[in-house]
Design a protein around this motif. Structure first.
Motif, short mmCIF file in Angstrom:
data_model
loop_
_atom_site.label_atom_id
_atom_site.label_comp_id
_atom_site.label_asym_id
_atom_site.label_seq_id
_atom_site.Cartn_x
_atom_site.Cartn_y
_atom_site.Cartn_z
N ASN A 165 -12.47 0.60 -6.90
CA ASN A 165 -12.21 -0.86 -6.29
C ASN A 165 -11.94 -1.67 -7.50
O ASN A 165 -12.61 -2.28 -8.10
N ALA B 201 -15.50 -2.90 -0.07
CA ALA B 201 -14.79 -1.71 0.64
C ALA B 201 -15.86 -1.14 1.52
O ALA B 201 -17.11 -0.99 1.20
N TRP C 226 -12.91 7.29 -6.31
CA TRP C 226 -12.19 5.89 -5.92
C TRP C 226 -12.68 4.99 -6.86
O TRP C 226 -13.74 4.94 -7.70
N SER D 230 0.81 -1.14 0.02
CA SER D 230 0.03 -0.14 0.04
C SER D 230 0.76 1.19 0.00
O SER D 230 1.97 1.29 0.61
N PHE E 85 -7.60 -0.88 -4.03
CA PHE E 85 -8.60 -0.07 -3.87
C PHE E 85 -7.81 1.13 -3.86
O PHE E 85 -6.83 1.17 -3.21
N ASN F 21 -10.59 -1.67 2.98
CA ASN F 21 -10.58 -1.83 1.50
C ASN F 21 -10.95 -3.14 1.24
O ASN F 21 -11.50 -3.35 0.04
N CYS F 22 -11.12 -4.17 2.20
CA CYS F 22 -11.49 -5.51 1.69
C CYS F 22 -12.29 -6.35 2.88
O CYS F 22 -11.56 -6.96 3.76
N GLN G 289 -10.29 -4.77 -6.89
CA GLN G 289 -9.66 -5.92 -6.08
C GLN G 289 -10.69 -7.22 -6.78
O GLN G 289 -10.88 -7.23 -8.11
#
Length: 188
Positions: free
Chosen positions: A145, A153, A143, A82, A112, A186-187, A147
Motif C-alpha cells: 500500500n 485498503a 501486496w 489502474s 496499491f 484500495n482506498c 497510497q
C-alpha cells in the motif's frame, strides 16, 4: 468499470489460462492487427510462438475475469491509471515492455499493488483509481500500500464482506494469503 461479482467460471478461466466458453474474445477492438502487434512485441522480447500464445491465453483469462483493455503483450489497462501486468513465460517478476522496460518489484506512489506470489513476484494488479478490484489468485501472494498517508485498503471475501483492513499507507505484506480474498478496495 470493474465487475463487482466474479463467476467461478471466470476465476477458473484465469487460473487455468483458458477462456470461458461463450465469452467474447478479449482482444483489442481492431482484432487481428492488434493481436499481431502483441505477438510481434512478445517475439521481440524473445518469446517463442508457444510462449507468446501461452502469454496471450493468460491475458485473455484476466480480461475475462477483470475486464479492461489489452495495451501490450503483457499489460491490461483497467482504466483510471489502474492496470494488470503479467510476467513473461520463464520470468518471475513482471516488467514493462514499452519504454523503460523496468522490472515492477515495487509500487508506484499513490497506488496499491497486489502481487500473485510472495516476495513481490508474479503477475501484478496496480490499483490507482478507488474501486473494488477482483483478486483472481488463491496463492500466497504479497501486496504494497503506497497510497497517501491514512489511505487504507479493505480486503473482502466472496460475499463482499470486509474481513480485514490494512494499516494504511505505507503498509505491506510479503506473504499474504489470497485464498480467502475475492476483492480489494484500495482506498477506503
Amino acid at each position: 468499470m470493474l465487475r463487482k461479482t466474479a463467476t467461478l467460471a471466470s476465476v477458473c478461466a484465469l487460473l487455468t489460462g483458458f477462456t470461458v466458453a461463450g465469452t467474447a474474445s478479449a482482444a483489442a477492438p481492431s482484432g487481428e492487427s492488434r493481436a499481431a502487434t502483441f505477438a510481434a512485441q512478445a517475439h521481440k522480447e524473445g518469446l517463442t510462438d508457444v510462449d507468446a500464445a501461452a502469454l496471450q491465453r493468460r491475458v485473455d483469462g484476466y480480461l475475462t475475469t477483470m475486464g479492461g483493455k489489452q495495451v501490450a503483450a503483457n499489460k491490461i489497462d483497467l482504466g483510471g491509471g489502474s492496470s494488470v501486468v503479467l510476467t513473461l513465460p520463464g520470468e518471475k517478476r513482471a516488467r514493462e515492455l514499452t519504454g523503460t522496460k523496468r522490472i515492477l518489484d515495487s509500487c508506484d506512489s499513490k497506488t496499491f499493488c497486489a502481487f500473485q506470489n510472495s516476495q513481490w513476484w508474479g503477475d501484478q494488479i496496480h490499483m490507482y483509481r478507488c474501486d473494488d478490484y477482483i483478486i483472481p489468485w488463491t496463492t500466497i501472494g504479497s501486496w504494497i500500500n503506497n497510497q497517501t498517508t491514512g489511505t487504507v485498503a479493505q480486503f473482502k471475501d466472496n460475499t463482499a464482506t470486509v474481513r480485514w483492513v490494512d494499516g494504511g499507507a505505507f503498509a505491506q505484506d510479503d506473504t499474504a494469503d489470497w485464498s480467502w480474498v475475492l476483492f480489494v478496495n484500495n482506498c477506503r
